[in-house]
Design an enzyme around this catalytic site. Structure first.
Site, PDB file in Angstrom:
ATOM      1  N   ASP A  86    -107.860   3.627 -50.543  1.00 54.14           N
ATOM      2  CA  ASP A  86    -108.029   4.322 -51.820  1.00 54.14           C
ATOM      3  C   ASP A  86    -106.916   4.034 -52.807  1.00 54.14           C
ATOM      4  O   ASP A  86    -105.770   4.406 -52.579  1.00 54.14           O
ATOM      5  CB  ASP A  86    -108.104   5.831 -51.553  1.00 54.14           C
ATOM      6  CG  ASP A  86    -108.187   6.622 -52.830  1.00 54.14           C
ATOM      7  OD1 ASP A  86    -108.943   6.212 -53.730  1.00 54.14           O
ATOM      8  OD2 ASP A  86    -107.490   7.649 -52.944  1.00 54.14           O
ATOM      9  N   ASP A 265    -110.320   2.663 -59.355  1.00 53.26           N
ATOM     10  CA  ASP A 265    -110.233   3.520 -58.183  1.00 53.26           C
ATOM     11  C   ASP A 265    -111.278   3.156 -57.136  1.00 53.26           C
ATOM     12  O   ASP A 265    -112.460   3.421 -57.301  1.00 53.26           O
ATOM     13  CB  ASP A 265    -110.415   4.978 -58.615  1.00 53.26           C
ATOM     14  CG  ASP A 265    -110.298   5.944 -57.450  1.00 53.26           C
ATOM     15  OD1 ASP A 265    -109.801   5.519 -56.385  1.00 53.26           O
ATOM     16  OD2 ASP A 265    -110.698   7.100 -57.598  1.00 53.26           O
TER      17      ASP A 265
END
Length: 382
Positions: A86, A265
């Site tokens: 992430d 992201d």
């Protein structure tokens, strides 16, 4: 849901470049919709969000659906864990073996049994007195901090500080993950923990990593997801022409988009856009709101004929085709989901999130050494 295979280290160009295939978690939305459990799940999520807002915490981005996973090991001897890779957060955490709640064990119908970290079986683990607590958009985790040896992508850190979670939000019990490995900047890290990526930089040929995500035309059931390359640009799956833009903040991977603040992201599946832009997209695509799934939907028959979304970044235009932002979630009635959600930052933080919908179209090169991010057309077979 299928069990995920362990990551295998692929032969690299040099000793300091590591290429590691990722796997997709599969769509939680599609799974729950198919099983008739999505409405109840949404109700539980609404309750969790209200409770979270009452704490006054600033949530991170939402981990909700179809994210990309990698494998790590922790301790001596090594214990495996499957984690979310992430770029929208900066902490590493895994589940404590001492946690026996349903969320920590994984719900039986999730199709995945959690791999938990047993600190008592690692001769190199050191427990700290400090606690940790992280709020994400759809849930939270808390526990204590410790240090141990970890490996990911063929890279080893002898002493990495990370969280050992003794409590997880219910949503994590449905998801096929054992933790999260944040690839963001140190300033974003909770408790000022040094992120693993910062600790491995001296081992790499170049202080960067490349993310290439594979394309799936139908809703993902999990499986092969793409490739993350540490220490080099991925020249096989990404176009040779790369356009870089400087970062506007060293927290998230944040940069400017024609006057808007944007983040790249990998932990967010869809595109997050300001409410006014969301309204324009809905109007242009003739999408309607489906109250049962709480999603904007369009006729699946229009998937190939909808207009491109065009982003201008650093003077360069990036087209995102409808095959990326319209997804077949098996909603029934010939309806497909618009993979865009409305954001309201209230003037604080990023106003856009370019999630996996964008990254599948364009490889993202996260250049830590030069504080910039690069984009290159991704190569797919279709």
């Amino acid at each position: 849901m299928k069990t995920f295979v362990l990551l295998a280290l692929v032969a690299a160009c040099s000793a300091a470049v590591f290429k590691v295939p990722t796997v997709q978690s599969g769509s939680l939305r599609a799974k729950l919709i198919k099983e008739g459990k999505y409405t109840a799940f949404l109700a539980a999520q609404h309750a969790a969000r209200i409770e979270q807002l009452n704490t006054g915490s600033q949530p991170f981005v939402d981990y909700f659906d179809d994210f990309y996973l990698g494998n790590i090991t922790l301790g001596t001897p090594a214990q495996p864990a499957t984690i979310v890779l992430d770029t929208g957060s900066s902490n590493l955490w895994v589940i404590d073996a001492a946690c026996t709640s349903q969320a920590c064990n994984g719900y039986p119908d999730s199709g995945y049994k959690k791999q938990k970290f047993d600190t008592t079986k690692s001769s190199t683990f050191t427990k700290e007195t400090r606690k940790f607590s992280i709020q994400y958009g759809s849930g939270s985790c808390n526990g204590y901090l410790g240090t141990d040896t970890i490996t990911f992508g063929g890279l080893t850190i002898k002493t990495q500080e990370f969280g050992v979670a003794t409590h997880l939000a219910e949503v994590f019990g449905y998801q096929p993950v054992d933790g999260i490995l944040g690839l963001g900047w140190p300033a974003l890290a909770v408790d000022k923990v040094t992120p693993p990526m910062q600790n491995v930089l001296p081992q790499l040929d170049a202080k960067l990593f490349t993310v290439w995500l594979d394309r799936k035309l139908t809703i993902s059931q999990g499986g092969s997801g793409g490739l993350i390359t540490y220490g080099a640009v991925d020249t096989v799956n990404c176009d040779s022409q790369i356009t870089y833009v400087p970062l506007t903040a060293k927290t998230y991977w944040q940069f400017a988009l024609d006057g808007f603040a944007v983040i790249s992201d990998t932990g967010t599946s869809w595109l997050g856009a300001p409410a006014t832009v969301m309204s324009a997209i809905v109007k242009q695509t003739k999408a309607t709101f489906d109250w049962s799934s709480e999603l904007y939907v369009v006729d699946c028959s229009t998937m190939q004929t909808q207009p491109d979304l065009i982003f201008t970044i650093g003077g360069t235009k990036y087209n995102v085709k409808s095959v990326e932002y319209i997804l077949d979630l098996q909603l029934g009635g010939g309806k497909c989901a618009l993979a865009v959600f409305s954001m309201g930052s209230g003037g604080f933080g990023p106003t856009w999130i370019l999630g996996d919908t964008f990254i599948r179209q364009y490889c993202n090169i996260y250049d830590i050494g030069n504080a910039q991010i690069g984009f290159a057309q991704a190569h797919h077979s279709f």
